[in-house]
Write an enzyme that holds these catalytic residues in place. Structure first.
Site, short mmCIF file in Angstrom:
data_model
loop_
_atom_site.label_atom_id
_atom_site.label_comp_id
_atom_site.label_asym_id
_atom_site.label_seq_id
_atom_site.Cartn_x
_atom_site.Cartn_y
_atom_site.Cartn_z
N GLU A 32 0.89 -1.16 0.00
CA GLU A 32 0.00 0.00 0.00
C GLU A 32 0.92 1.21 0.00
O GLU A 32 1.30 1.74 1.03
CB GLU A 32 -0.90 -0.03 1.23
CG GLU A 32 -1.96 1.04 1.28
CD GLU A 32 -1.42 2.39 1.73
OE1 GLU A 32 -1.63 3.38 1.01
OE2 GLU A 32 -0.79 2.46 2.79
N GLU B 136 2.52 10.24 0.39
CA GLU B 136 3.32 9.61 1.45
C GLU B 136 4.75 9.31 1.01
O GLU B 136 5.54 8.77 1.78
CB GLU B 136 2.63 8.35 1.94
CG GLU B 136 1.33 8.67 2.65
CD GLU B 136 0.62 7.43 3.16
OE1 GLU B 136 1.25 6.38 3.27
OE2 GLU B 136 -0.57 7.54 3.46
#
Length: 85
Positions: free
Chosen positions: A26, A35
């Site tokens: 992920e 991220e």
């Protein structure tokens, strides 16, 4: 041999006994790149993935549209206009 192994840890720190067929991660976070995990996935691919292996998910789409949100602009950016004077 039909075995699925789950390995938890930072990809930059783990060691594997052999190359793998599939990497499931992920890595996208929100807005795909927020991220900053893309470099970790690339590192895992280069270090651990067998030739013709797969990374899942393997594709993503980012859709964007222009929008006018004057109140948000004023709240987050507009305050800097006064600071520059």
């Amino acid at each position: 041999n039909g075995t699925v192994s789950i390995i938890r840890g930072n990809v930059e720190e783990i060691q594997l006994p052999e190359k793998v067929d599939i990497i499931v991660s992920e890595w996208m976070g929100f807005y795909l790149l927020h991220e900053s995990m893309l470099m970790s996935v690339i590192s895992a691919r280069d270090r651990f993935l067998k030739p013709n292996g797969a990374i899942l998910p393997s594709a993503a789409k980012l859709f964007a549209a222009p929008v006018n949100l004057a109140s948000v602009w004023d709240d987050r950016v507009g305050l800097w206009t006064d600071a520059a004077r």
